[in-house]
Design a protein around this motif. Structure first.
Motif, PDB file in Angstrom:
ATOM      1  N   PHE A 148      25.531 -51.481  42.386  1.00 55.84           N
ATOM      2  CA  PHE A 148      25.216 -50.202  41.346  1.00 55.84           C
ATOM      3  C   PHE A 148      24.946 -49.155  41.613  1.00 55.84           C
ATOM      4  N   TRP A 149      23.961 -49.464  42.625  1.00 53.23           N
ATOM      5  CA  TRP A 149      22.750 -48.321  42.621  1.00 53.23           C
ATOM      6  C   TRP A 149      23.208 -47.347  43.731  1.00 53.23           C
ATOM      7  N   LYS A 150      22.806 -46.052  43.276  1.00 52.29           N
ATOM      8  CA  LYS A 150      23.393 -45.054  43.517  1.00 52.29           C
ATOM      9  C   LYS A 150      22.217 -43.883  44.332  1.00 52.29           C
ATOM     10  N   GLY A 151      21.351 -43.110  45.050  1.00 54.76           N
ATOM     11  CA  GLY A 151      20.417 -42.794  45.561  1.00 54.76           C
ATOM     12  C   GLY A 151      20.871 -41.182  44.387  1.00 54.76           C
ATOM     13  N   LYS A 152      19.355 -40.728  44.057  1.00 54.88           N
ATOM     14  CA  LYS A 152      19.331 -39.062  43.717  1.00 54.88           C
ATOM     15  C   LYS A 152      20.905 -38.248  44.297  1.00 54.88           C
ATOM     16  N   GLY A 153      20.766 -38.156  45.204  1.00 53.78           N
ATOM     17  CA  GLY A 153      21.157 -36.952  46.213  1.00 53.78           C
ATOM     18  C   GLY A 153      22.760 -38.105  46.664  1.00 53.78           C
ATOM     19  N   ALA A 154      22.786 -38.880  46.246  1.00 56.60           N
ATOM     20  CA  ALA A 154      25.239 -39.685  46.209  1.00 56.60           C
ATOM     21  C   ALA A 154      26.391 -38.902  45.431  1.00 56.60           C
ATOM     22  N   MET A 155      26.810 -37.828  46.379  1.00 62.62           N
ATOM     23  CA  MET A 155      28.116 -37.834  46.116  1.00 62.62           C
ATOM     24  C   MET A 155      28.876 -38.681  45.484  1.00 62.62           C
ATOM     25  N   PRO A 182      11.551 -42.501  51.581  1.00 52.62           N
ATOM     26  CA  PRO A 182      11.435 -43.421  51.273  1.00 52.62           C
ATOM     27  C   PRO A 182      11.242 -44.829  50.014  1.00 52.62           C
ATOM     28  N   GLU A 183      10.988 -43.949  49.022  1.00 54.24           N
ATOM     29  CA  GLU A 183      10.980 -44.891  47.769  1.00 54.24           C
ATOM     30  C   GLU A 183      12.334 -45.535  47.413  1.00 54.24           C
ATOM     31  N   ASP A 184      13.557 -45.113  47.496  1.00 47.39           N
ATOM     32  CA  ASP A 184      14.922 -45.066  47.702  1.00 47.39           C
ATOM     33  C   ASP A 184      15.194 -45.936  48.623  1.00 47.39           C
ATOM     34  N   GLN A 185      14.797 -46.711  50.063  1.00 47.09           N
ATOM     35  CA  GLN A 185      15.087 -47.126  50.922  1.00 47.09           C
ATOM     36  C   GLN A 185      14.939 -48.288  50.441  1.00 47.09           C
ATOM     37  N   LEU A 194      18.057 -51.322  57.743  1.00 50.38           N
ATOM     38  CA  LEU A 194      17.858 -49.399  57.424  1.00 50.38           C
ATOM     39  C   LEU A 194      16.905 -49.300  58.010  1.00 50.38           C
ATOM     40  N   VAL A 195      17.202 -47.765  59.492  1.00 51.15           N
ATOM     41  CA  VAL A 195      15.375 -47.072  59.131  1.00 51.15           C
ATOM     42  C   VAL A 195      15.768 -46.109  58.353  1.00 51.15           C
ATOM     43  N   SER A 196      15.512 -44.745  58.098  1.00 51.77           N
ATOM     44  CA  SER A 196      15.671 -43.555  57.651  1.00 51.77           C
ATOM     45  C   SER A 196      14.421 -43.170  57.545  1.00 51.77           C
ATOM     46  N   THR A 197      14.792 -41.856  58.320  1.00 47.02           N
ATOM     47  CA  THR A 197      13.570 -40.474  57.956  1.00 47.02           C
ATOM     48  C   THR A 197      14.064 -39.285  57.252  1.00 47.02           C
ATOM     49  N   PRO A 198      13.528 -39.203  56.329  1.00 47.56           N
ATOM     50  CA  PRO A 198      14.227 -37.699  55.694  1.00 47.56           C
ATOM     51  C   PRO A 198      13.510 -36.970  56.747  1.00 47.56           C
ATOM     52  N   GLY A 199      15.439 -35.872  56.406  1.00 51.20           N
ATOM     53  CA  GLY A 199      15.522 -35.230  57.263  1.00 51.20           C
ATOM     54  C   GLY A 199      15.866 -35.215  58.664  1.00 51.20           C
ATOM     55  N   ALA A 200      15.541 -36.746  58.881  1.00 48.61           N
ATOM     56  CA  ALA A 200      16.154 -36.735  60.431  1.00 48.61           C
ATOM     57  C   ALA A 200      16.766 -37.848  60.401  1.00 48.61           C
TER      58      ALA A 200
END
Length: 592
Positions: free
Chosen positions: A532-539, A522-525, A563-569
């Motif tokens: 130039f932003w990349k999330g913590k899990g960006a590969m 949620p804090e990244d959304q 964007l609609v996103s739920t961590p783990g889902a």
């Protein structure tokens, strides 16, 4: 200094805003009443200025006083009443040493006088409320009490007028600042804006206004000098030949610049003139200008003084006071903020233009070498290194070179798109397109990547045929970014789904790309569309520009992306495009 010339008293007199105003019934009623009550042929209420008496109200005054409504200080006892702060009573001027040789007696034969000083709420003597007689007269205690009572009523009327005038003045100043705000917000061309401010201040705040700004190299630039009087404007123009500068530290403009504090000269003195005009010719010009009151306020922004606003009065009756200075300082504060913002904008604009030029040059210079590398790698793989075990190691190295060159080509294109988007030059050419065709082409492009990663790729196309206005290549670029990210972040065995359906907004179609990956925190959304932003899990080695460009392309079509996103889902990106209606058919251009 005598009480008559005291600056605080003179300011109080001028603050009444009654000098040189027409007669008013409220004051006239009091003078008529005291004349009848004391059976006096002459009664008046007088305000004593620096060099004259102004009769705000009068009964029975001889000419020329009755017509001019003013007289020198030597005529009448107004100055003596003010100077003494106590009631002044004269029975017979011929035998009273206070009236010996007085022109009131010699010229007009006024022998008896009784006057009470008029004080404001702060105790400053403003003038007198008085009666006169042509015959010697013993003023009784009852008569003097009546005179004092009616003088007190006049003082109440003065204070009411003062309060009303102050309220009206406050409203006028609020309107002035509102107008200044509109002017300051109207343009980022700060010299033109400051010129407008100077014209706004004249004559509302001053008879003239001079604007100087300090440039980046420390020199002073005269931006504007405007006077309400066209003849005196010519004098201001002549004075441009002597700009203020560090070589003249006593100049009030330089003092305001160096100290960051305003310089107020309610009454211009010879010392002020000498400090402002060191040369005889300049002093002659200032004398012709006739400055009687001056204030210089610094333009200060972010702790730095970037210029000054100089205001002057060339009137014999008007003087600047603390309220004028406060208004000038507020105007300067707003103007300084506007100037600073305009300068920052100009620097940012130049930096952006330089960056855009640099990106264009670099991109242009990289395109050809990268194309040569790609063509060379393809030639080596197809013609020089046969697919045999002995050449496999060499083939792998060439493939790495090929992939690297392709990645750099994508980076170049992303940089060019991002630069065009920032400059507002990202152009799309929408044409009627079938929504199902766009969806299937997007799926075909990403299918090899999904198959290689064992991700199930599904396409949901409804039976209804949707036609949208879309720049085909740009919309496929949107899908390429969204689908590529979805496959990249979906684990093997997961699913990526492409769909299209009617949007909630009228005359819009909504496309979506969903995945069953880990989702976005949620804090990244809120940051996913930032450059130039990349999330913590960006590969991988992406540029961080893809989603920024996606958003720009969608908005250039007149659509929106969310964007609609739920961590783990999992995560779903959806975007809308306008439908292709008959009235909107045909090619059109839209800029981001």
């Amino acid at each position: 200094m005598s009480l008559i010339a005291d600056s605080g008293r003179l300011t109080a007199v001028r603050d009444t805003l009654l000098i040189d105003t027409p007669p008013e019934e409220g004051f006239d009623r009091l003078t008529r009443l005291v004349a009848r009550a004391l059976r006096a042929p002459v009664a008046f209420m007088v305000l004593v200025d620096e060099d004259r008496q102004f009769f705000k109200s009068a009964v029975g005054l001889p000419e020329p006083w009755s017509s001019t409504r003013e007289a020198p200080l030597s005529y009448g006892y107004g100055a003596e009443t003010v100077g003494g702060r106590e009631p002044l009573v004269i029975r017979d001027a011929r035998s009273d040493p206070r009236a010996t040789g007085h022109q009131l007696v010699t010229d007009f034969g006024m022998l008896a006088y009784a006057g009470v000083p008029l004080l404001n709420a702060d105790g400053q003597p403003l003038g007198a409320f008085a009666v006169m007689d042509r015959e010697p007269r013993d003023w009784t205690t009852e008569e003097l009490d009546t005179l004092s009572d009616l003088a007190a009523a006049a003082q109440v009327e003065l204070e009411l007028r003062r309060a009303t005038s102050r309220a009206a003045e406050a409203a006028r100043r609020a309107r002035f600042l509102a107008s200044a705000g509109e002017v300051l917000a109207s343009s980022l061309d700060y010299p033109a804006t400051l010129s407008k401010v100077a014209h706004l201040a004249v004559p509302a705040l001053a008879d003239y206004c001079v604007v100087d700004t300090r440039e980046d190299d420390g020199t002073l630039r005269r931006v504007e000098a405007v006077h309400a009087d066209p003849e005196k404007q010519l004098i201001l123009d002549e004075l441009r030949r002597w700009p203020a500068g560090p070589s003249r530290p006593s100049d009030p403009v330089v003092r305001a610049l160096e100290t960051g504090h305003p310089v107020l000269a309610s009454e211009v003195t010879p010392e002020w003139l000498a400090a402002t005009a060191p040369s005889p010719e300049q002093q002659r010009l200032l004398a012709r200008l006739g400055v009687t009151s001056s204030m210089i306020v610094p333009l200060t922004a972010r702790g730095r003084t970037i210029g000054t606003l100089a205001f002057g009065v060339t009137s014999s009756t008007r003087r600047f006071n603390a309220d004028d200075l406060a208004l000038a300082e507020e105007l300067a504060r707003r103007a300084a903020l506007a100037v600073d913002n305009a300068r920052l904008y100009e620097r940012a604009r130049r930096a952006a233009a330089l960056r855009e030029e640099l990106v264009a040059v670099v991109a242009h210079d990289l395109k050809n070498p990268l194309s040569v590398i790609q063509i060379g790698a393809t030639f080596v793989l197809e013609d020089l290194l046969p697919p045999i075990p002995e050449a496999e190691a060499a083939r792998q190295q060439v493939k790495v070179m090929q992939r690297t060159a392709e990645g750099m080509q994508r980076l170049v294109h992303d940089l060019l798109d991002a630069s065009a988007l920032e400059a507002g030059r990202l152009v799309v050419n929408p044409k009627p397109e079938r929504a199902d065709t766009l969806l299937r082409e997007a799926a075909e492009a990403v299918e090899p990547l999904a198959r290689a990663k064992s991700v199930d790729l599904k396409v949901d196309v409804p039976n209804d045929l949707f036609r949208v206005l879309a720049d085909r290549e740009r919309v496929l670029q949107v899908f390429s970014n969204l689908c590529g990210n979805a496959v990249k972040f979906t684990p093997p065995g997961g699913e990526v789904r492409l769909a299209v359906r009617p949007a909630e907004e009228p005359r819009r179609v909504e496309f979506s790309v969903s995945d069953t990956g880990p989702g976005i925190a949620p804090e990244d959304q809120p940051h996913v569309f930032e450059r130039f932003w990349k999330g913590k899990g960006a590969m991988g080695t992406g540029t961080g520009l893809g989603l920024t460009i996606v958003k720009g392309i969608v908005e250039a079509h007149g659509g929106r992306i969310r964007l609609v996103s739920t961590p783990g889902a999992g995560t779903t990106f959806s975007f809308t495009l306008p439908t292709a209606e008959p009235a909107a058919s045909g090619e059109r251009r839209r800029r981001a």
